[in-house]
Write a protein that holds these residues in place. Structure first.
Motif, mmCIF file in Angstrom:
data_model
loop_
_atom_site.group_PDB
_atom_site.id
_atom_site.type_symbol
_atom_site.label_atom_id
_atom_site.label_comp_id
_atom_site.label_asym_id
_atom_site.label_seq_id
_atom_site.Cartn_x
_atom_site.Cartn_y
_atom_site.Cartn_z
ATOM 1 N N SER A 296 0.825 -1.204 0.000
ATOM 2 C CA SER A 296 0.000 0.000 0.000
ATOM 3 C C SER A 296 0.855 1.248 0.000
ATOM 4 N N MET A 297 0.640 2.115 -0.989
ATOM 5 C CA MET A 297 1.368 3.372 -1.037
ATOM 6 C C MET A 297 0.888 4.340 0.040
ATOM 7 N N GLU A 298 -0.200 3.994 0.726
ATOM 8 C CA GLU A 298 -0.671 4.841 1.814
ATOM 9 C C GLU A 298 0.362 4.922 2.935
ATOM 10 N N LEU A 299 1.222 3.924 3.020
ATOM 11 C CA LEU A 299 2.215 3.890 4.077
ATOM 12 C C LEU A 299 3.518 4.576 3.670
ATOM 13 N N TYR A 300 3.540 5.128 2.476
ATOM 14 C CA TYR A 300 4.772 5.740 1.979
ATOM 15 C C TYR A 300 4.841 7.198 2.452
ATOM 16 N N TYR A 301 5.032 7.378 3.759
ATOM 17 C CA TYR A 301 5.114 8.709 4.336
ATOM 18 C C TYR A 301 6.548 9.189 4.494
ATOM 19 N N GLY A 302 7.489 8.272 4.566
ATOM 20 C CA GLY A 302 8.832 8.623 5.009
ATOM 21 C C GLY A 302 9.631 9.407 4.005
ATOM 22 N N SER A 303 10.746 9.978 4.485
ATOM 23 C CA SER A 303 11.600 10.824 3.659
ATOM 24 C C SER A 303 12.659 10.024 2.925
ATOM 25 N N ASP A 304 12.750 8.728 3.215
ATOM 26 C CA ASP A 304 13.800 7.854 2.676
ATOM 27 C C ASP A 304 15.172 8.201 3.251
ATOM 28 N N SER A 305 15.197 8.913 4.361
ATOM 29 C CA SER A 305 16.457 9.326 4.949
ATOM 30 C C SER A 305 16.524 8.905 6.412
ATOM 31 N N SER A 306 17.397 7.955 6.720
ATOM 32 C CA SER A 306 17.611 7.526 8.108
ATOM 33 C C SER A 306 18.678 8.419 8.727
ATOM 34 N N SER A 307 18.322 9.660 8.979
ATOM 35 C CA SER A 307 19.324 10.673 9.289
ATOM 36 C C SER A 307 19.181 11.240 10.689
ATOM 37 N N ILE A 308 20.284 11.806 11.166
ATOM 38 C CA ILE A 308 20.330 12.520 12.432
ATOM 39 C C ILE A 308 20.707 13.963 12.125
ATOM 40 N N TYR A 309 19.895 14.891 12.620
ATOM 41 C CA TYR A 309 20.141 16.310 12.386
ATOM 42 C C TYR A 309 20.365 17.026 13.718
ATOM 43 N N VAL A 310 21.113 18.124 13.644
ATOM 44 C CA VAL A 310 21.328 18.950 14.827
ATOM 45 C C VAL A 310 20.976 20.392 14.474
ATOM 46 N N PHE A 311 20.302 21.063 15.404
ATOM 47 C CA PHE A 311 19.963 22.473 15.283
ATOM 48 C C PHE A 311 20.590 23.219 16.458
ATOM 49 N N ASP A 312 20.954 24.457 16.231
ATOM 50 C CA ASP A 312 21.291 25.331 17.345
ATOM 51 C C ASP A 312 19.999 25.795 18.002
ATOM 52 N N LEU A 313 20.040 25.993 19.314
ATOM 53 C CA LEU A 313 18.895 26.538 20.045
ATOM 54 C C LEU A 313 19.218 27.962 20.483
ATOM 55 N N SER A 314 18.364 28.898 20.106
ATOM 56 C CA SER A 314 18.573 30.286 20.482
ATOM 57 C C SER A 314 18.264 30.491 21.961
ATOM 58 N N GLU A 315 18.611 31.657 22.463
ATOM 59 C CA GLU A 315 18.359 31.974 23.868
ATOM 60 C C GLU A 315 16.878 31.918 24.204
ATOM 61 N N ASP A 316 16.033 32.243 23.223
ATOM 62 C CA ASP A 316 14.597 32.207 23.471
ATOM 63 C C ASP A 316 13.956 30.889 23.050
ATOM 64 N N GLY A 317 14.801 29.856 22.835
ATOM 65 C CA GLY A 317 14.276 28.509 22.678
ATOM 66 C C GLY A 317 13.745 28.158 21.311
ATOM 67 N N PHE A 318 14.336 28.708 20.245
ATOM 68 C CA PHE A 318 13.909 28.350 18.897
ATOM 69 C C PHE A 318 15.067 27.709 18.131
ATOM 70 N N PRO A 319 14.809 26.575 17.460
ATOM 71 C CA PRO A 319 15.871 25.896 16.708
ATOM 72 C C PRO A 319 16.172 26.590 15.387
ATOM 73 N N HIS A 320 17.455 26.614 15.028
ATOM 74 C CA HIS A 320 17.887 27.204 13.761
ATOM 75 C C HIS A 320 19.221 26.584 13.386
ATOM 76 N N ASN A 321 19.726 26.914 12.195
ATOM 77 C CA ASN A 321 21.015 26.399 11.704
ATOM 78 C C ASN A 321 21.031 24.870 11.662
ATOM 79 N N LYS A 322 20.132 24.292 10.898
ATOM 80 C CA LYS A 322 20.072 22.833 10.743
ATOM 81 C C LYS A 322 21.340 22.307 10.076
ATOM 82 N N ARG A 323 21.829 21.154 10.593
ATOM 83 C CA ARG A 323 22.983 20.491 9.985
ATOM 84 C C ARG A 323 22.797 18.982 10.038
#
Length: 415
Positions: A296-323
């Motif tokens: 079933s293609m209904e289950l094809y939700y994924g990005s095809d990427s088994s990845s780990i990402y890191v974001f910086d967290l600003s002083e006011d608690g918002f993520p940015h600078n994805k890597r």
């Protein structure tokens, strides 16, 4: 760095020293592979995406029996930093085995440090999973008996411990909606803290983490459309995202959308709450992902990427600078935990993989060692998640629980 005080003479295997020196002492359970073996092998090597890296033809030389002996070593070190994490006699110590064969340990991995407990969720039985509590003193396991107002935490998945309370992400089922719960670890009184956004229920909170900057604190959680489909049999009504709950301001905000991470899964912050780590989830149709192929293609939700990402967290608690920090060799980097030194620990199909703060793979706790020497089914998932508990690693293997003794404390209390 590779500056072991001395090395044993290597066997007749390529890219191999027979053991590493942990805390300056020999530990025969550690196999040291040269880091270059991760990207440079003899011309006759043959790898397979459905098998562990350790099952790569040409990685070891010698007899098949010798190669098999090496590939089931519990600890695989690519760097001295990993080898030196373990006590001199560290091994995979079985501390619990379910007497009735029912799974008790699969996901979550919450170290409730001041009660010396690890909270975990079971694998599903009849499409329902529950919360269990491991007593690290007695090595006993009991189900969580929530005592307040008839609240039932069905299909718990991820969670964390903050300010004396356990927080659990529950994906729910057809009759109990998805929600995030707060539980008192002493009385087991529970309450729902987050379950919706402008009248729309979340799809299935998957995992959560608390961040704290000075006098402010926020709960970040991932919301997974796959959970909604599997547990409710319906299509999601809200886009999957990473959300932030601010209990002081009484606000829930989306902070990362599907253009950055399509199906967010595990989530953690580092010790000083300056970085936010999130794992992505591959489609269930990807070979070697750990899932069976479906029609079933209904289950094809994924990005095809088994990845780990890191974001910086600003002083006011918002993520940015994805890597992009790393990609799992096989399976989903599902269990995600950080130690106080900033190392990233992920439960993947090959085992528990440890990366440096910059993403270098330092080593892994070998899933094949838990599966057993016969290595009958390389696609079998003998572990999925775990807990970092002071100077121990607690490994969840469905009906079994293992612990590994470390040479020093890698996680102090997180609250």
């Amino acid at each position: 760095m590779h500056c072991l005080a001395r090395r044993l003479q290597p066997f007749a295997f390529s890219f191999l020293a027979a053991s590493a020196l942990a805390a300056g002492l020999e530990n025969q359970n550690i196999l040291f592979l040269e880091p270059s073996s991760l990207y440079k092998l003899p011309v006759d090597f043959n790898g397979n995406s459905s098998q562990s890296f350790l099952q790569t033809d040409g990685l070891f030389k010698g007899t098949a029996r010798q190669a098999r002996f090496q590939m089931v070593k519990p600890f695989i070190a690519y760097d001295d930093e990993f080898a030196n994490l373990f006590a001199a006699d560290a091994t995979l110590e079985l501390i619990y085995n379910s007497s009735d064969g029912n799974p008790v340990s699969d996901e979550m991995g919450i170290w409730v440090w001041d009660h010396n407990q690890v909270w975990m969720s079971s694998a599903g039985v009849g499409n329902v999973s529950y919360t269990y509590i491991l007593d690290l003193n007695k090595h006993t396991v009991k189900p969580l008996d929530v005592s307040s107002n008839g609240i039932s935490i069905v299909n718990p998945n991820g969670g964390g411990y903050f300010n004396g309370k356990v927080y659990i992400a529950g994906t729910g089922n057809m009759s109990i909606p998805p929600a995030i719960y707060e539980v008192d670890p002493v009385t087991h009184e529970a309450q729902v803290v987050v379950d919706s956004y402008f009248g729309l229920r979340f799809n299935g909170p998957n995992d959560l983490t608390w961040a704290k900057r000075q006098d402010k604190s926020w709960l970040f959680f991932t919301d997974d459309p796959l959970s909604y489909y599997f547990n409710n049999g319906k299509y999601p009504t809200i886009p999957d995202a990473v959300w932030r709950w601010d209990p002081a301001e009484k606000t829930v905000l989306p902070v990362i959308d599907r253009t950055d991470i399509l199906v967010p899964n595990g989530i953690r912050v580092n010790k000083d709450s300056t970085k936010l780590y999130i794992t992505d989830t591959p489609s269930q149709l990807i070979p070697g992902s750990g899932f069976q192929e479906v029609s079933s293609m209904e289950l094809y939700y994924g990005s095809d990427s088994s990845s780990i990402y890191v974001f910086d967290l600003s002083e006011d608690g918002f993520p940015h600078n994805k890597r992009l920090l790393g990609i799992a060799q096989r399976g989903i980097p599902d269990g995600l935990h950080l130690d106080d030194a900033g190392r990233i620990w992920t439960g993947e199909q090959d085992g528990i993989v440890v990366r440096s703060p910059t993403g270098k793979v330092l080593g892994m706790i070998n899933a094949l060692a838990i599966q057993g020497e016969q290595v009958v089914d390389s696609n079998k998932m003998p572990l999925q998640n775990f807990a970092l508990a002071g100077y121990k690693i607690i490994i969840f293997a469905f009906t079994k629980i293992y612990q590994v003794q470390l040479s020093h404390t890698i996680v102090k209390n997180m609250t």
